[in-house]
Design an enzyme around this catalytic site. Structure first.
Site, PDB file in Angstrom:
ATOM      1  CE  LYS A 173      37.176  27.732  40.248  1.00 19.50           C
ATOM      2  NZ  LYS A 173      37.336  27.837  41.775  1.00 19.50           N
ATOM      3  CD  GLU A 250      38.546  43.678  37.818  1.00 17.92           C
ATOM      4  OE1 GLU A 250      39.720  43.791  37.833  1.00 17.92           O
ATOM      5  OE2 GLU A 250      37.669  43.426  38.903  1.00 17.92           O
ATOM      6  CB  CYS A 284      40.962  44.540  41.799  1.00 21.87           C
ATOM      7  SG  CYS A 284      39.008  45.152  41.400  1.00 21.87           S
ATOM      8  CD  GLU A 382      46.336  43.278  42.686  1.00 23.08           C
ATOM      9  OE1 GLU A 382      45.225  44.048  42.711  1.00 23.08           O
ATOM     10  OE2 GLU A 382      46.327  42.199  42.046  1.00 23.08           O
TER      11      GLU A 382
END
Length: 486
Positions: A173, A250, A284, A382
């Protein structure tokens, strides 16, 4: 405007809904893709389940065939790299030179795991009884691979490669914002790899509802996810409420990029900019916390500001541009909200808004805040955009304390000519990846993953294929006498 279908059971099929895909450089729609509902996900899972249970794809005797299929996939990517890179840039907004680099990495990843397919084996164990005891390594089953929008086809390869090499059947996906290269890749697979059993490789497109249906499906054995920490928590709750399937996550990062006074100043400032501004900061492992020793703080900051002027921001298909737009209107608004927070918390050295030269598109200037305190929101949360938070520190102890004071632990970097200091930092930093005098190099041979709220499990290398394998113990008694217990 092109219309796509999902790929299920070796066929391209529609779904209960549809959705437009936008080019972030212009804000204009470029494609229509299916929007899968629960019923559509059920069909994809049923196809994968049947393919895993009823074909010999999973058998150890078929490892060579799995490897050959992955090598063919890699060749397809290399042969169609120009088309795939251009589509990646149109869909995700990343500079074309980065997309081209990514396509090479996609092929390399698939090749690596093509080679790994024949290297899966168990062990023979010495046990105290008169017996033969050994282990078998077997595929976990049906794997749902849920990938992010920042490296669309590369993140797909990071999961497809080991999952298929292990013998799993997969439902990929892609992120709802960036599904186009995955769908084009599926077209290439359907046309050129007819020996791949129907249902082994499926691509389902959709928003959060499609992901939720995969996570909670009782016939899915494994979920591999890359994305935000909040979504990771939702996945864990969904898994807990269904069949307790295996999970690897992750998640995000707020990586420290640490610069000591003895570092090469020119190389270090290049590393600071590359660490946070590559791919528009949509990384990331971005080194968004730039920790600089006070002895060189002003000189370092001035050089960062000067070098930032060289970054060419503009239409990502123009090769001279090294920074394109953010991926979506939603992400653009998120990053701009943090720019406003940063202007209240710290001092602005450069950037801080939208460039005047672009009337359309989700462009944000490369931005540097300085005199940031590690307790500030721009240092703890973040942002996933081109925003650097420059933080001063006194000495090694202070630097490591600040670096580790984060809920995340994906990556870190340290810049110094002192090998003893470098190795002390490597051992002290609570992060899954630590670079010395560099930032962001990534190799398919090496493990990728983080500590703390950056997730669990590892991708790439032999660690990556482990995430898609089960270990079975086999015990064969060689003593024909009765047990004699009763």
């Amino acid at each position: 405007m092109k219309t796509y279908k999902m790929y299920v059971n070796n066929e391209f099929v529609g779904a209960t809904g549809s959705r437009e895909i936008v080019n972030p450089a212009t804000g204009e729609a470029i494609a229509v893709v299916p929007e899968a509902g629960k019923a559509d996900v059920d069909k994809a899972v049923a196809a994968a389940r049947a393919a895993f249970d009823a074909t010999n794809w999973k058998d150890s005797s078929n490892a060579m065939a799995r490897g050959r299929a992955l090598f063919k996939m890699a060749n397809l990517v290399r042969e169609n790299a120009a088309m795939l890179a251009e589509l990646e840039t149109l869909n995700a907004g990343k500079p074309i030179v980065e997309s081209e680099f990514d396509m090479n990495d996609v092929a390399t990843c698939l090749e690596y795991f093509g080679g790994m397919a024949t290297k899966v084996h168990g062990e023979t164990l010495n046990v105290p009884d008169n017996a033969l005891n050994f282990t078998l390594r077997e595929p976990v089953g049906v794997a749902a691979l849920i990938i992010p929008w920042n490296y669309p086809l590369l993140m797909a390869a990071w999961k497809l490669g080991p999952a298929l090499a292990a013998g799993c059947a997969v439902i990929l996906k892609p992120a709802e914002q960036t599904p186009l290269t995955a769908l084009e890749f599926a077209k290439l697979v359907q046309k050129n790899i007819p020996e791949l059993p129907p249902g082994i490789f499926n691509v389902v497109t959709g928003e959060a509802g499609a992901g939720k249906a995969l996570v909670e499906h009782m016939h899915v054995d494994k979920v591999a996810f890359t994305g935000g920490a909040d979504t990771g928590r939702h996945i864990l709750r969904g898994v807990a409420n269904s069949n307790l399937k295996k999970v690897s996550l992750e998640l995000g990062g707020k990586s420290p990029n640490i610069f000591f006074a003895d570092a090469d100043l020119n190389a270090a400032t290049d590393g600071a900019l590359f660490g946070v501004f590559i791919n528009q900061g949509e990384v990331c492992s971005a080194g968004s916390r730039v920790l600089v020793q006070k002895d060189i703080y002003k000189k370092f900051l001035d050089l960062m500001k000067e070098k930032t002027k060289r970054i060419k921001l503009g239409p990502p298909l123009e090769r001279e541009n090294k920074m394109g737009p953010l991926v979506s209107k939603e992400q653009y608004e998120r990053v701009n909200s943090y720019l406003e927070i940063g202007k209240k918390e710290a001092k602005l050295a450069s950037g801080g808004g939208r460039p005047d030269t672009f009337a359309k598109g989700y462009y944000v200037q490369p931005t540097i805040f300085y005199d940031v305190n590690n307790s500030h929101r721009i240092a703890r949360e973040e942002i996933f955009g081109p925003v650097a938070a420059v933080i001063p520190f006194e000495d090694e102890k202070d630097a490591l304390k600040i670096a580790n004071d984060s809920p995340y632990g994906l990556a870190a970097a340290v810049w110094t000519r002192d090998i003893f200091r470098a190795l002390r930092a490597v051992k002290s930093l609570r992060a899954g990846i630590v670079w010395v005098n560099h930032m962001q190099p990534t190799y398919v041979e090496a493990p990728w993953g983080g500590y703390k709220q950056s997730g669990f499990g590892r991708e790439l290398g032999p660690w990556g294929i482990e995430e898609y394998l089960e270990t079975k113990q086999v015990h064969i008694n060689l003593n024909e006498a009765p047990i004699g217990w009763y």
